[in-house]
Design a protein around this motif. Structure first.
Motif, PDB file in Angstrom:
ATOM      1  N   PRO A 225       0.830  -1.205   0.000  1.00  0.00           N
ATOM      2  CA  PRO A 225       0.000   0.000   0.000  1.00  0.00           C
ATOM      3  C   PRO A 225       0.866   1.258   0.000  1.00  0.00           C
ATOM      4  CG  PRO A 225      -0.810  -1.581   1.607  1.00  0.00           C
ATOM      5  CD  PRO A 225       0.513  -2.103   1.126  1.00  0.00           C
ATOM      6  N   ALA A 226       0.416   2.252  -0.721  1.00  0.00           N
ATOM      7  CA  ALA A 226       1.188   3.496  -0.817  1.00  0.00           C
ATOM      8  C   ALA A 226       1.199   4.224   0.518  1.00  0.00           C
ATOM      9  CB  ALA A 226       0.599   4.394  -1.898  1.00  0.00           C
ATOM     10  N   SER A 227       2.379   4.668   0.927  1.00  0.00           N
ATOM     11  CA  SER A 227       2.529   5.429   2.167  1.00  0.00           C
ATOM     12  C   SER A 227       3.156   6.799   1.920  1.00  0.00           C
ATOM     13  CB  SER A 227       3.390   4.649   3.167  1.00  0.00           C
ATOM     14  OG  SER A 227       4.670   4.382   2.627  1.00  0.00           O
ATOM     15  N   VAL A 228       3.450   7.082   0.648  1.00  0.00           N
ATOM     16  CA  VAL A 228       4.031   8.366   0.259  1.00  0.00           C
ATOM     17  C   VAL A 228       3.304   8.853  -0.992  1.00  0.00           C
ATOM     18  CG1 VAL A 228       6.315   7.895   1.223  1.00  0.00           C
ATOM     19  CG2 VAL A 228       5.806   7.203  -1.125  1.00  0.00           C
ATOM     20  N   THR A 229       3.467  10.115  -1.326  1.00  0.00           N
ATOM     21  CA  THR A 229       2.865  10.624  -2.553  1.00  0.00           C
ATOM     22  C   THR A 229       3.599  10.044  -3.756  1.00  0.00           C
ATOM     23  OG1 THR A 229       4.317  12.550  -2.828  1.00  0.00           O
ATOM     24  CG2 THR A 229       2.420  12.797  -1.340  1.00  0.00           C
ATOM     25  N   LEU A 230       3.023  10.195  -4.933  1.00  0.00           N
ATOM     26  CA  LEU A 230       3.657   9.653  -6.130  1.00  0.00           C
ATOM     27  C   LEU A 230       4.984  10.350  -6.407  1.00  0.00           C
ATOM     28  CD1 LEU A 230       3.666   7.745  -8.485  1.00  0.00           C
ATOM     29  CD2 LEU A 230       2.181   9.319  -9.739  1.00  0.00           C
ATOM     30  N   LYS A 231       5.066  11.647  -6.213  1.00  0.00           N
ATOM     31  CA  LYS A 231       6.337  12.344  -6.428  1.00  0.00           C
ATOM     32  C   LYS A 231       7.384  11.869  -5.421  1.00  0.00           C
ATOM     33  CE  LYS A 231       8.488  16.873  -7.025  1.00  0.00           C
ATOM     34  NZ  LYS A 231       8.285  18.340  -7.027  1.00  0.00           N
ATOM     35  N   GLU A 232       6.976  11.656  -4.194  1.00  0.00           N
ATOM     36  CA  GLU A 232       7.912  11.156  -3.182  1.00  0.00           C
ATOM     37  C   GLU A 232       8.381   9.748  -3.518  1.00  0.00           C
ATOM     38  OE1 GLU A 232       6.225  13.624   0.719  1.00  0.00           O
ATOM     39  OE2 GLU A 232       5.394  11.654   0.213  1.00  0.00           O
ATOM     40  N   ALA A 233       7.474   8.922  -4.031  1.00  0.00           N
ATOM     41  CA  ALA A 233       7.851   7.572  -4.428  1.00  0.00           C
ATOM     42  C   ALA A 233       8.844   7.610  -5.580  1.00  0.00           C
ATOM     43  CB  ALA A 233       6.613   6.777  -4.827  1.00  0.00           C
ATOM     44  N   MET A 234       8.605   8.497  -6.539  1.00  0.00           N
ATOM     45  CA  MET A 234       9.530   8.624  -7.657  1.00  0.00           C
ATOM     46  C   MET A 234      10.897   9.133  -7.187  1.00  0.00           C
ATOM     47  SD  MET A 234       8.096   7.477 -10.344  1.00  0.00           S
ATOM     48  CE  MET A 234       6.588   7.269 -11.297  1.00  0.00           C
ATOM     49  N   ALA A 235      10.913   9.993  -6.189  1.00  0.00           N
ATOM     50  CA  ALA A 235      12.187  10.492  -5.661  1.00  0.00           C
ATOM     51  C   ALA A 235      13.016   9.358  -5.072  1.00  0.00           C
ATOM     52  CB  ALA A 235      11.935  11.566  -4.613  1.00  0.00           C
ATOM     53  N   LEU A 236      12.356   8.364  -4.494  1.00  0.00           N
ATOM     54  CA  LEU A 236      13.062   7.229  -3.917  1.00  0.00           C
ATOM     55  C   LEU A 236      13.759   6.392  -4.991  1.00  0.00           C
ATOM     56  CD1 LEU A 236      10.358   6.079  -1.330  1.00  0.00           C
ATOM     57  CD2 LEU A 236      12.529   7.221  -0.814  1.00  0.00           C
ATOM     58  N   ALA A 237      13.232   6.422  -6.200  1.00  0.00           N
ATOM     59  CA  ALA A 237      13.799   5.619  -7.297  1.00  0.00           C
ATOM     60  C   ALA A 237      14.591   6.446  -8.296  1.00  0.00           C
ATOM     61  CB  ALA A 237      12.665   4.889  -8.030  1.00  0.00           C
ATOM     62  N   ALA A 238      14.672   7.746  -8.085  1.00  0.00           N
ATOM     63  CA  ALA A 238      15.225   8.645  -9.104  1.00  0.00           C
ATOM     64  C   ALA A 238      16.684   8.374  -9.423  1.00  0.00           C
ATOM     65  CB  ALA A 238      15.051  10.096  -8.656  1.00  0.00           C
ATOM     66  N   ASP A 239      17.438   7.828  -8.472  1.00  0.00           N
ATOM     67  CA  ASP A 239      18.858   7.595  -8.725  1.00  0.00           C
ATOM     68  C   ASP A 239      19.108   6.377  -9.592  1.00  0.00           C
ATOM     69  OD1 ASP A 239      18.030   5.771  -6.809  1.00  0.00           O
ATOM     70  OD2 ASP A 239      19.926   5.825  -5.693  1.00  0.00           O
ATOM     71  N   ARG A 240      18.096   5.550  -9.783  1.00  0.00           N
ATOM     72  CA  ARG A 240      18.270   4.331 -10.581  1.00  0.00           C
ATOM     73  C   ARG A 240      17.285   4.213 -11.736  1.00  0.00           C
ATOM     74  NH1 ARG A 240      15.661   2.820  -5.824  1.00  0.00           N
ATOM     75  NH2 ARG A 240      13.686   1.686  -6.103  1.00  0.00           N
ATOM     76  N   ASP A 241      16.344   5.119 -11.837  1.00  0.00           N
ATOM     77  CA  ASP A 241      15.319   5.027 -12.874  1.00  0.00           C
ATOM     78  C   ASP A 241      15.112   6.395 -13.513  1.00  0.00           C
ATOM     79  OD1 ASP A 241      12.251   5.225 -13.715  1.00  0.00           O
ATOM     80  OD2 ASP A 241      12.847   3.127 -13.828  1.00  0.00           O
ATOM     81  N   THR A 242      15.341   6.472 -14.820  1.00  0.00           N
ATOM     82  CA  THR A 242      15.283   7.762 -15.503  1.00  0.00           C
ATOM     83  C   THR A 242      13.868   8.315 -15.567  1.00  0.00           C
ATOM     84  OG1 THR A 242      17.152   7.028 -16.842  1.00  0.00           O
ATOM     85  CG2 THR A 242      16.004   8.990 -17.588  1.00  0.00           C
ATOM     86  N   ILE A 243      12.878   7.452 -15.684  1.00  0.00           N
ATOM     87  CA  ILE A 243      11.496   7.934 -15.706  1.00  0.00           C
ATOM     88  C   ILE A 243      11.136   8.527 -14.353  1.00  0.00           C
ATOM     89  CG2 ILE A 243       9.075   7.202 -15.852  1.00  0.00           C
ATOM     90  CD1 ILE A 243       9.950   5.234 -18.033  1.00  0.00           C
TER      91      ILE A 243
END
Length: 277
Positions: A143-161
């Motif tokens: 289940p999501a516990s962060v906003t979508l932008k926050e979730a993307m920030a967690l993956a930003a160093d390994r995922d270009t999208i």
């Protein structure tokens, strides 16, 4: 710049998807060669199915992502466009706001919430992209516990999208959109946009499946190819691109993130064209 109507957004999305398929993008599916067990017809069907959901009037980013992925999977039978949808849904919402596209896009990204994350997580889990792993925080199967932008920030160093969500689509507007500017969206410009991504950013789809070292090898190969295209005749250019395409597919390497970024760049360019008109 004027706001676009949902029908205009849907048509721009579908046109962007079809335009990308018309270009010879080494390693990806296109009209000149299938690959990775997929055909252009699946991508065409997915584009048509996803377009109304991407342009859903008044719908949130997350709701558009989930509806578009579900519609695409229903007609294509496999994941053909998850990355495209994740990139294009915020652009579609921004296009309906009017004003400078990137300003509106940043506003949309800043407004993403927990519900957007929940819907996007469900979409990603349903599409099950190659190389999708587990994460201690922001895992799409939980289940999501962060906003979508926050979730993307967690993956930003390994995922270009994911990085586009936290940088206001910096790579898109620095590499893809400029390559498409100054003329019609013809095949050569689309190929140049794709190669700009492939030669500059190690493809994160390849990195997820085969490791960052392999992604860097492909990036360096793309740099060499790109440098050698200057001065070639159209036929020679086609042959050079096709040879690299054959090589990548023989190794099972699909620069899918570079292709997704290319579609989103075309979509952004079409939005801006229509909004000015």
């Amino acid at each position: 710049m004027r706001a676009l109507a949902p029908a205009e957004v849907a048509e721009a999305f579908r046109a962007a998807c079809l335009a990308e398929l018309s270009a010879l993008k080494p390693g990806n599916v296109h009209v000149f060669a299938a690959g990775h067990g997929m055909e252009t017809a699946q991508f065409e069907a997915a584009a048509a199915a996803a377009a109304p959901a991407i342009a859903g009037a008044g719908a949130s980013v997350g709701a558009r992502v989930l509806a578009a992925v579900e519609a695409s999977l229903a007609v294509a039978g496999c994941n053909t466009n998850l990355g495209i949808i994740l990139l294009c849904a915020p652009l579609a919402v921004a296009a309906e706001g009017g004003g400078p596209l990137r300003d509106q896009l940043v506003r949309v990204l800043d407004g993403l919430n927990l519900a957007d994350a929940g819907n996007a997580f469900r979409a990603i889990a349903a599409a099950s992209p190659g190389g999708l792993g587990a994460s201690a925080e922001g895992d799409v199967r939980a289940p999501a516990s962060v906003t979508l932008k926050e979730a993307m920030a967690l993956a930003a160093d390994r995922d270009t999208i994911a990085r586009q969500y936290v940088t206001g689509y910096a790579d898109l507007f620095a590499l893809g959109v400029p390559a498409l500017a100054g003329g019609p969206l013809e095949r050569r410009r689309i190929e140049d946009a794709y190669l700009a991504f492939l030669a500059t950013l190690p493809d994160s789809h390849i990195a997820r499946k085969f490791g960052p070292e392999q992604a860097e090898v492909v990036r360096q190969e793309a740099v060499a190819l790109r440098g050698g295209l200057s001065g070639l005749s159209p036929g020679e250019r086609h042959d050079a691109l096709l040879a690299f395409d054959t090589s990548l597919k023989a190794r099972g390497l699909n620069p899918g993130t570079s292709a997704d970024l290319t579609v989103a760049s075309i979509f952004a360019a079409l939005i801006e064209q229509q909004a000015r008109g």
